[in-house]
Design a protein around this motif. Structure first.
Motif, short mmCIF file in Angstrom:
data_model
loop_
_atom_site.label_atom_id
_atom_site.label_comp_id
_atom_site.label_asym_id
_atom_site.label_seq_id
_atom_site.Cartn_x
_atom_site.Cartn_y
_atom_site.Cartn_z
N GLU A 68 -9.88 48.00 -2.49
CA GLU A 68 -9.39 49.37 -2.33
C GLU A 68 -10.49 50.42 -2.38
N SER A 69 -11.61 50.12 -3.04
CA SER A 69 -12.67 51.12 -3.19
C SER A 69 -13.97 50.75 -2.48
N ASP A 70 -14.07 49.47 -2.01
CA ASP A 70 -15.28 48.96 -1.36
C ASP A 70 -16.49 48.96 -2.29
N LYS A 71 -16.25 48.84 -3.60
CA LYS A 71 -17.35 48.75 -4.55
C LYS A 71 -17.46 47.32 -5.08
N TYR A 72 -18.66 46.95 -5.52
CA TYR A 72 -18.97 45.56 -5.86
C TYR A 72 -18.99 45.31 -7.36
N LEU A 73 -18.44 44.17 -7.74
CA LEU A 73 -18.46 43.74 -9.14
C LEU A 73 -19.91 43.55 -9.57
N HIS A 74 -20.29 44.12 -10.71
CA HIS A 74 -21.71 44.24 -11.07
C HIS A 74 -21.89 44.16 -12.59
N THR A 75 -22.97 43.56 -13.02
CA THR A 75 -23.41 43.66 -14.41
C THR A 75 -24.92 43.60 -14.41
N ASP A 76 -25.56 44.14 -15.46
CA ASP A 76 -27.02 44.06 -15.55
C ASP A 76 -27.44 44.05 -17.02
N ARG A 77 -28.74 43.97 -17.26
CA ARG A 77 -29.26 43.89 -18.63
C ARG A 77 -29.47 45.26 -19.26
N VAL A 78 -29.38 46.30 -18.47
CA VAL A 78 -29.64 47.65 -18.96
C VAL A 78 -28.45 48.19 -19.73
N HIS A 79 -27.26 48.00 -19.18
CA HIS A 79 -26.04 48.58 -19.77
C HIS A 79 -25.40 47.55 -20.70
N LEU A 80 -25.93 47.55 -21.93
CA LEU A 80 -25.56 46.58 -22.95
C LEU A 80 -24.81 47.28 -24.08
N TYR A 81 -23.71 46.69 -24.52
CA TYR A 81 -22.99 47.24 -25.67
C TYR A 81 -23.78 46.93 -26.95
N THR A 82 -24.00 47.96 -27.76
CA THR A 82 -24.75 47.82 -29.01
C THR A 82 -23.99 48.52 -30.13
N ASN A 83 -24.51 48.42 -31.34
CA ASN A 83 -23.88 49.12 -32.46
C ASN A 83 -24.06 50.63 -32.36
N ARG A 84 -24.96 51.06 -31.49
CA ARG A 84 -25.14 52.50 -31.29
C ARG A 84 -24.06 53.08 -30.39
N ASN A 85 -23.76 52.38 -29.29
CA ASN A 85 -22.77 52.92 -28.36
C ASN A 85 -21.38 52.32 -28.56
N CYS A 86 -21.28 51.33 -29.43
CA CYS A 86 -19.99 50.68 -29.70
C CYS A 86 -20.01 50.21 -31.15
N ARG A 87 -19.92 51.15 -32.05
CA ARG A 87 -20.12 50.88 -33.48
C ARG A 87 -19.06 49.90 -34.02
N ASP A 88 -19.57 48.84 -34.67
CA ASP A 88 -18.71 47.84 -35.34
C ASP A 88 -17.69 47.20 -34.41
N CYS A 89 -18.01 47.11 -33.11
CA CYS A 89 -17.05 46.50 -32.20
C CYS A 89 -17.46 45.07 -31.87
N GLN A 90 -16.51 44.28 -31.44
CA GLN A 90 -16.72 42.85 -31.24
C GLN A 90 -17.49 42.51 -29.97
N ILE A 91 -17.77 43.50 -29.13
CA ILE A 91 -18.47 43.19 -27.88
C ILE A 91 -19.95 43.59 -27.93
N ALA A 92 -20.47 43.92 -29.10
CA ALA A 92 -21.90 44.21 -29.22
C ALA A 92 -22.70 43.00 -28.74
N GLY A 93 -23.71 43.24 -27.92
CA GLY A 93 -24.52 42.17 -27.35
C GLY A 93 -24.06 41.72 -25.98
N GLN A 94 -22.91 42.21 -25.54
CA GLN A 94 -22.41 41.85 -24.22
C GLN A 94 -22.75 42.95 -23.21
N GLN A 95 -22.73 42.58 -21.94
CA GLN A 95 -23.09 43.50 -20.88
C GLN A 95 -21.85 44.16 -20.29
N GLU A 96 -22.00 45.43 -19.94
CA GLU A 96 -20.90 46.11 -19.25
C GLU A 96 -20.70 45.49 -17.86
N VAL A 97 -19.45 45.37 -17.45
CA VAL A 97 -19.10 45.00 -16.08
C VAL A 97 -18.45 46.23 -15.44
#
Length: 231
Positions: free
Chosen positions: A182-211
């Motif tokens: 519907e949007s013609d955009k591509y599924l993507h992940t990279d090493r730059v946009h990583l969930y950490t305790n700074r941007n996701c405090r005390d959350c279970q996805i720290a260390g995982q990459q944004e999709v």
């Protein structure tokens, strides 16, 4: 739904990344699977409708996996990330027909360029994206889980685009992109946009990459099937 399946796990081979000394488990030359004590090489094995698959990003070596937390902004739907965890049942997706189409025949070959949905095997929800919602880290288009067997949505549809245009069907050695229909955009992940305790405090996805879904194709939009359950 009770399914009788033969479980096939691809052996993960190590390939060196060009830009660093880091490694990831996807080999550009194909994969192999092991059933019992005998190894079957499945580089040319054709993937069928109804198969449940593990999806890995070619560049990062991380696996596509939904999470049990919801986005605090945007859609408020369950988040989807990329994780280094291997062979987790939570990373299994079932290939099925596009929204509004008749159920596809189990085992029917998936054609390069076909419009499909990916149903998360644990929750029964579909890989989903919408133009109006922005991802929390990269501010690209958000990717989430949505829908059920009873609730279909065109925003659950993805077009599987084989990198090798000479390929007809999706196979065990196919590298592909998933373009949101519907949007013609591509599924993507990279090493730059990583969930950490700074941007996701005390959350279970720290260390995982944004999709997310991005407008411009790049090497981080390349995916491979690194494991499959044959139906």
């Amino acid at each position: 739904m009770v399914r009788i399946a033969v479980q096939v796990f691809f052996l993960l081979k190590i390939a060196h990344l060009k830009e660093s000394a880091r490694t990831h488990p996807f080999n550009q030359n194909g994969v192999s699977s092991e059933i019992g004590k005998k190894t079957y090489y499945v580089d040319d094995f054709v993937i069928g409708c109804g198969s449940s698959i593990y999806l890995g990003n070619v560049e990062t070596g991380f696996f596509l996996q939904p999470q049990r937390i919801i986005y605090g902004s945007g859609s408020g739907q369950p988040a989807v990330t990329a994780t280094s965890e291997t062979n987790s049942p939570d990373s299994l997706w079932t290939i099925k027909e596009a929204a509004g189409e008749q159920p596809c025949k189990t085992g029917r070959k998936i054609v390069c360029g076909e419009r499909i949905r990916l149903e998360h095997i644990t929750t029964g929800k579909n890989l989903h994206s919408e133009k109006v919602f922005i991802s929390p880290l990269s501010h690209n288009q958000e990717v989430s889980l949505f829908g059920t067997e009873e609730v279909e949505d065109a925003d659950d549809d993805w077009v599987i685009e084989c990198v090798d245009e000479s390929q007809d069907f999706v196979r065990g050695n196919t590298t592909f992109g998933l373009r949101h229909a519907e949007s013609d955009k591509y599924l993507h992940t990279d090493r730059v946009h990583l969930y950490t305790n700074r941007n996701c405090r005390d959350c279970q996805i720290a260390g995982q990459q944004e999709v997310a879904a991005v407008k411009k194709w790049n090497s981080f939009c390349k995916w491979r099937i690194v494991g499959v359950t044959l139906m």
